[in-house]
Write an enzyme that holds these catalytic residues in place. Structure first.
Site, short mmCIF file in Angstrom:
data_model
loop_
_atom_site.label_atom_id
_atom_site.label_comp_id
_atom_site.label_asym_id
_atom_site.label_seq_id
_atom_site.Cartn_x
_atom_site.Cartn_y
_atom_site.Cartn_z
CB CYS A 116 71.52 85.41 0.54
SG CYS A 116 71.93 83.80 1.21
CG HIS A 256 74.67 86.25 -1.77
ND1 HIS A 256 75.12 86.48 -0.49
CD2 HIS A 256 74.27 84.95 -1.81
CE1 HIS A 256 75.01 85.36 0.21
NE2 HIS A 256 74.50 84.43 -0.56
CG ASN A 286 76.41 82.31 1.80
OD1 ASN A 286 75.95 83.35 2.26
ND2 ASN A 286 75.71 81.48 1.05
N1 ACO Z 1 84.67 68.47 0.92
C1 ACO Z 1 84.88 67.47 0.08
N2 ACO Z 1 83.92 66.95 -0.71
C2 ACO Z 1 82.69 67.49 -0.62
C3 ACO Z 1 82.40 68.53 0.25
C4 ACO Z 1 83.44 69.03 1.04
N3 ACO Z 1 83.26 70.04 1.92
N4 ACO Z 1 81.09 68.86 0.10
C5 ACO Z 1 80.58 68.04 -0.83
N5 ACO Z 1 81.54 67.20 -1.26
C6 ACO Z 1 81.42 66.14 -2.25
C7 ACO Z 1 80.00 65.68 -2.39
O1 ACO Z 1 79.69 64.73 -1.39
C8 ACO Z 1 80.02 65.07 -3.77
O2 ACO Z 1 80.58 63.79 -3.68
P1 ACO Z 1 79.98 62.55 -4.53
O3 ACO Z 1 80.12 62.99 -5.96
O4 ACO Z 1 80.83 61.42 -4.12
O5 ACO Z 1 78.54 62.48 -4.10
C9 ACO Z 1 81.01 65.95 -4.52
O6 ACO Z 1 81.77 66.65 -3.53
C10 ACO Z 1 80.35 66.97 -5.44
O7 ACO Z 1 79.27 67.54 -4.77
P2 ACO Z 1 78.37 68.64 -5.46
O8 ACO Z 1 77.30 69.05 -4.52
O9 ACO Z 1 77.96 68.19 -6.83
O10 ACO Z 1 79.43 69.81 -5.63
P3 ACO Z 1 79.21 71.23 -6.27
O11 ACO Z 1 80.18 71.42 -7.34
O12 ACO Z 1 77.77 71.53 -6.62
O13 ACO Z 1 79.62 72.20 -5.09
C11 ACO Z 1 78.52 73.60 -3.46
C12 ACO Z 1 78.87 72.19 -3.89
C13 ACO Z 1 79.81 74.32 -3.16
C14 ACO Z 1 77.63 73.54 -2.24
C15 ACO Z 1 77.79 74.35 -4.61
O14 ACO Z 1 76.76 73.54 -5.10
C16 ACO Z 1 77.19 75.67 -4.19
O15 ACO Z 1 77.89 76.63 -3.91
N6 ACO Z 1 75.86 75.79 -4.23
C17 ACO Z 1 75.18 77.04 -3.99
C18 ACO Z 1 75.10 77.43 -2.55
C19 ACO Z 1 74.41 78.79 -2.50
O16 ACO Z 1 74.51 79.60 -3.41
N7 ACO Z 1 73.68 79.12 -1.51
C20 ACO Z 1 73.02 80.45 -1.62
C21 ACO Z 1 72.06 80.66 -0.73
S1 ACO Z 1 72.59 80.38 0.92
C22 ACO Z 1 71.39 81.04 1.95
O17 ACO Z 1 70.40 81.53 1.52
C23 ACO Z 1 71.57 80.94 3.43
#
Ligand code: ACO
Length: 329
Positions: A116, A256, A286
């Site tokens: 990114c 980003h 993203n």
């Molecule tokens: N729909 C429904 N539920 C979901 C989904 C979905 N699409 N995805 C995950 N869940 C569930 C998980 O399984 C978890 O369930 P559990 O508690 O029963 O295990 C629950 O939701 C919470 O999951 P978390 O991972 O804790 O959720 P979080 O609030 O962290 O959000 C997310 C997840 C959106 C991925 C977030 O962590 C995020 O944006 N992270 C950063 C990503 C990023 O910045 N990437 C940058 C670089 S990308 C690159 O370089 C290519």
């Protein structure tokens, strides 16, 4: 000592494939919901490239627009820097393929693999080459077709990403201003938090690892989230201070677009109101290296960037890599 040559952005362009995949479409593919995706990420829809469309095709469209605005002919490009983690082919670089499409026959060509942060890495390298007088016109691109490296059965990742391209022409200038400064950083010790485990020379593709779907993006989202907020805050503060500005003198932040919650946390830490922060994650998701240059191009076209104003670009991605830049227009 020889005087450094200043550089400025003389044209921008962006292009996203026309096919839209909404959260409602995703509800039919994995166990998820529109409400969950909007609340946890801010994403409503993303663009998906058709099979057979490569990053070079998207980059070509974005580059044509940027070059036209800059008034730079393809033969006048000295260097093409193309940030991507989804190259057309493992070999040769996508920058080479784009060079041929554009007929930019005088350009040196280089892909940048900084996820990114790829576009900001490109801007920084472009301004360094211009500063030492080696090049006059550098075409910098961020482009991805992440839809091709996402596991469409993994709800943890498939709802997040999209495809697109953004480009900027960076040119030498006698004027003050332009790209005032850039900052780059990385931390390879955290690589495993966001990676594709197989498919390179160390772990080539096998029937078994393809069956296990290890050739797709694997991410520990909440860990990446925390690192992204911290690193982007540091990078933005560092470059704002280095160029001698204060937070109040920043007219627009273009971060980003990974997650609206990351963007809001970053704005809060930088003490910037959200009306000074450009957001388009709702429409693209993203797009990794393409995210900052698409947002930059949109912000310029909407008239949000005035002459003399200060814009901060900041990104964070797999690697980990991160970086920032301050531009006076
Ligand atoms: N729909 C429904 N539920 C979901 C989904 C979905 N699409 N995805 C995950 N869940 C569930 C998980 O399984 C978890 O369930 P559990 O508690 O029963 O295990 C629950 O939701 C919470 O999951 P978390 O991972 O804790 O959720 P979080 O609030 O962290 O959000 C997310 C997840 C959106 C991925 C977030 O962590 C995020 O944006 N992270 C950063 C990503 C990023 O910045 N990437 C940058 C670089 S990308 C690159 O370089 C290519």
């Amino acid at each position: 000592m020889r005087k450094r040559t200043n550089s400025k952005i003389t044209g921008t362009g962006s292009f996203a494939p026309p096919r839209i995949l909404t959260n409602y479409d995703l509800e039919k593919m994995v166990e998820t919901s529109d409400e969950w995706i909007i609340a946890r990420t801010g994403i409503r829809e993303r663009r998906i490239a058709e099979d057979g469309t490569g990053p070079s095709d998207l980059a070509f469209e974005a580059s044509k627009i940027a070059l036209k605005e800059a008034g730079v002919e393809p033969e006048q490009i000295d260097l093409i820097l193309l940030g991507t983690v989804t190259p057309d082919y493992p070999l040769p670089s996508t920058a080479c393929i784009l060079q041929d499409k554009l007929k930019a026959k005088n350009a040196a060509v280089l892909d940048i693999v900084a996820a990114c942060s790829g576009f900001i890495y490109g801007l920084s390298i472009a301004s360094a080459f211009i500063a030492i007088g080696q090049y006059k016109n550098v075409l910098v691109i961020g482009v991805e077709t992440l839809s091709k490296i996402v596991n469409w059965e993994d709800r943890n990742t498939c709802v997040l990403f999209g495809d697109g391209a953004g480009a900027a022409v960076v040119s030498a200038t006698e004027e003050e201003g332009g790209i005032l400064g850039t900052f780059l950083s990385g931390d390879g010790s955290l690589a495993n938090l966001l990676h594709i485990p197989v498919g390179g020379a160390k772990a080539p593709l096998t029937n078994e690892n393809i069956h296990l779907k290890q050739h797709y993006i694997s991410m520990q989202g909440s860990e990446v989230f925390k690192s992204a907020v911290r690193a982007m805050e540091d990078a933005a503060e560092h470059i704002i201070q280095k160029v001698g500005l204060s937070s109040e003198q920043i007219d627009l932040l273009i971060p980003h677009q990974a997650n609206i919650r990351i963007i809001e946390a970053l704005a809060k830490r930088l003490k910037l109101p959200m009306d000074k922060v450009y957001v388009n994650i709702d429409r693209y998701g993203n797009t990794s290296a393409a995210s900052v240059p698409i947002a930059l191009d949109e912000a310029r076209r909407k008239g949000l960037i005035k002459k003399g104003s200060n814009t901060v670009l900041v990104a964070f991605g797999a690697g980990f890599t991160w970086g920032s830049a301050v531009i006076r227009w």
